[in-house]
Design a protein around this motif. Structure first.
Motif, short mmCIF file in Angstrom:
data_model
loop_
_atom_site.label_atom_id
_atom_site.label_comp_id
_atom_site.label_asym_id
_atom_site.label_seq_id
_atom_site.Cartn_x
_atom_site.Cartn_y
_atom_site.Cartn_z
N ARG A 1 -2.16 10.07 -0.99
CA ARG A 1 -3.11 9.12 -0.40
C ARG A 1 -2.51 7.71 -0.55
NH1 ARG A 1 -2.99 11.68 -4.65
NH2 ARG A 1 -4.98 12.77 -4.51
N ILE A 2 -2.93 6.82 0.38
CA ILE A 2 -2.51 5.42 0.29
C ILE A 2 -3.40 4.72 -0.72
CG2 ILE A 2 -2.49 3.24 1.56
CD1 ILE A 2 -1.65 4.84 4.03
N MET A 3 -2.78 3.88 -1.58
CA MET A 3 -3.55 3.06 -2.52
C MET A 3 -2.94 1.67 -2.56
SD MET A 3 -4.26 5.76 -5.64
CE MET A 3 -5.55 4.81 -6.45
N VAL A 4 -3.78 0.69 -2.84
CA VAL A 4 -3.30 -0.69 -2.94
C VAL A 4 -2.68 -0.90 -4.32
CG1 VAL A 4 -4.00 -3.11 -2.97
CG2 VAL A 4 -5.03 -1.53 -1.31
N ASP B 1 -1.32 16.59 -3.28
CA ASP B 1 -2.07 15.68 -2.40
C ASP B 1 -1.44 14.29 -2.40
OD1 ASP B 1 -4.00 15.14 -0.58
OD2 ASP B 1 -5.69 15.65 -1.87
N PRO C 1 -16.06 9.83 -3.74
CA PRO C 1 -15.24 10.10 -2.56
C PRO C 1 -15.09 11.61 -2.36
CG PRO C 1 -14.22 8.42 -3.94
CD PRO C 1 -15.36 8.97 -4.71
N MET D 1 0.84 -1.21 0.00
CA MET D 1 0.00 0.00 0.00
C MET D 1 0.87 1.25 0.00
SD MET D 1 -3.12 -1.21 2.43
CE MET D 1 -2.13 -1.90 3.74
N HIS E 1 -6.53 0.53 -8.38
CA HIS E 1 -7.98 0.63 -8.61
C HIS E 1 -8.52 1.83 -7.85
CE1 HIS E 1 -8.16 -4.00 -9.33
NE2 HIS E 1 -7.40 -3.36 -10.19
N THR E 2 -9.50 2.49 -8.44
CA THR E 2 -10.05 3.65 -7.75
C THR E 2 -11.46 3.96 -8.23
OG1 THR E 2 -9.50 5.87 -6.96
CG2 THR E 2 -9.16 5.43 -9.32
N ASP E 3 -12.08 4.93 -7.55
CA ASP E 3 -13.43 5.35 -7.91
C ASP E 3 -13.33 6.41 -9.01
OD1 ASP E 3 -16.03 6.74 -7.87
OD2 ASP E 3 -16.41 5.53 -6.08
N SER F 1 -13.59 10.09 -8.11
CA SER F 1 -12.71 10.73 -7.13
C SER F 1 -11.94 11.89 -7.76
CB SER F 1 -11.73 9.70 -6.54
OG SER F 1 -10.88 9.21 -7.54
N SER F 2 -11.50 12.80 -6.90
CA SER F 2 -10.85 14.01 -7.42
C SER F 2 -9.55 13.69 -8.14
CB SER F 2 -10.63 15.01 -6.29
OG SER F 2 -9.93 14.41 -5.24
N LYS F 3 -8.84 12.65 -7.68
CA LYS F 3 -7.58 12.34 -8.35
C LYS F 3 -7.80 11.84 -9.77
CE LYS F 3 -7.38 7.97 -5.77
NZ LYS F 3 -8.65 8.32 -5.10
N ARG G 1 -1.88 -3.03 -7.27
CA ARG G 1 -2.52 -4.26 -7.78
C ARG G 1 -1.64 -5.03 -8.74
NH1 ARG G 1 -7.35 -4.70 -4.80
NH2 ARG G 1 -7.84 -2.56 -4.21
C1 LIG Z 1 -5.12 1.08 3.71
C2 LIG Z 1 -5.78 1.94 2.68
C3 LIG Z 1 -5.91 1.47 1.39
C4 LIG Z 1 -6.52 2.24 0.41
N1 LIG Z 1 -6.60 1.79 -0.87
C5 LIG Z 1 -7.14 2.57 -1.83
C6 LIG Z 1 -7.15 2.15 -3.19
O1 LIG Z 1 -6.67 1.06 -3.55
N2 LIG Z 1 -7.70 2.98 -4.10
C7 LIG Z 1 -8.23 4.20 -3.76
O2 LIG Z 1 -8.70 4.90 -4.65
N3 LIG Z 1 -8.21 4.63 -2.49
C8 LIG Z 1 -7.69 3.85 -1.52
N4 LIG Z 1 -7.66 4.27 -0.22
C9 LIG Z 1 -8.30 5.57 0.12
C10 LIG Z 1 -7.40 6.72 -0.32
O3 LIG Z 1 -6.29 6.81 0.56
C11 LIG Z 1 -8.15 8.05 -0.38
O4 LIG Z 1 -8.68 8.36 0.89
C12 LIG Z 1 -9.27 8.03 -1.41
O5 LIG Z 1 -8.87 7.36 -2.58
C13 LIG Z 1 -9.71 9.45 -1.79
O6 LIG Z 1 -8.60 10.10 -2.33
P1 LIG Z 1 -8.72 11.38 -3.30
O7 LIG Z 1 -9.60 12.37 -2.58
O8 LIG Z 1 -7.34 11.85 -3.47
O9 LIG Z 1 -9.34 10.92 -4.60
C14 LIG Z 1 -7.03 3.52 0.76
C15 LIG Z 1 -6.88 4.00 2.06
C16 LIG Z 1 -6.27 3.22 2.99
C17 LIG Z 1 -6.12 3.77 4.38
#
Ligand SMILES: Cc1cc2nc3c(=O)[nH]c(=O)nc-3n(C[C@H](O)[C@H](O)[C@H](O)COP(=O)(O)O)c2cc1C
Length: 198
Positions: A42-45, A40, A125, A31, A59-61, A64-66, A47
């Protein structure tokens, strides 16, 4: 890691480490922190990671703003640390979002029902809400949704693909740290590496 380490060996180490991170959810680098050009983080998995770092997949929504920020091409950075191996990886590259096509379809097909459920939220998000809610429709909250219930989620699903153009590898050691940097003009060019003072 020892005195015989080579730049090619470091590149191979990064590739193996990120490939492992993508496959093993317990891996320290599973992650990473993902940065965007607006500053900005953020943590992402992670894949998937191919050996040439041309399509690291997240993967993401799609709402989302990103996603709107990255679009079809924008700078993306990654940061990961493995405390046991004492290795930090910093990377930069170009990200792009795909909502349709073979890669996004395959990723969606492989996602579990619970993973797909996230994309049923009734707002993207960051959408303000009057109370601390998940945003999920009440009928799917706390349950494993059926394939029919998950159908509307697909349009909110996107993949982020990142082609790396620079890498920074730092190894912490008692007898002195070691650091290497690599860069390339684009995905088709060879990596140029150098050791640097940590
Ligand atoms: C452990 C953990 C794993 C996460 N994995 C993902 C992920 O795979 N994809 C994702 O879009 N956000 C993931 N998130 C949430 C993002 O950190 C973030 O809060 C969210 O994507 C909104 O970000 P944005 O406002 O920059 O679009 C994860 C958060 C945590 C704490």
């Amino acid at each position: 890691m020892n005195e015989e380490m080579t730049l090619d060996g470091v590149l191979a180490d990064i590739a193996a480490r990120l490939d492992h991170a993508a496959r093993d959810r317990r891996a320290a680098m599973h992650m990473p922190v993902v940065g965007t050009a607006d500053g900005d983080l953020r943590i992402m998995v992670l894949r998937a990671c191919d050996p040439d770092f041309t399509a690291l997949r997240f993967h993401t929504d799609a709402r989302s703003s990103k996603v709107s920020l990255i679009g079809c091409g924008a700078p993306v950075s990654l940061l990961a640390f493995d405390p046991e191996a004492k290795i930090q990886i910093r990377a930069r590259g170009v990200g792009r979002i795909e909502t349709g096509g073979a890669v996004a379809d395959a990723a969606w097909d492989q996602a579990s029902a619970y993973a797909r459920r996230c994309y049923l939220a009734e707002g993207g998000p960051g959408t303000p809400t009057p109370a601390p809610v998940s945003g999920l429709p009440a009928e799917v909250e706390g349950i494993r949704p059926t394939p029919e219930q998950l159908l509307p989620a697909r349009e909110n699903f996107a993949v982020l693909l990142v082609t790396l153009t620079s890498l920074d590898w730092l190894y912490l050691a008692h007898n002195g740290h070691r650091r290497a940097k690599f860069s390339r003009g684009d995905a088709g060019s060879p990596w140029q590496g150098t050791w640097v003072i940590p």
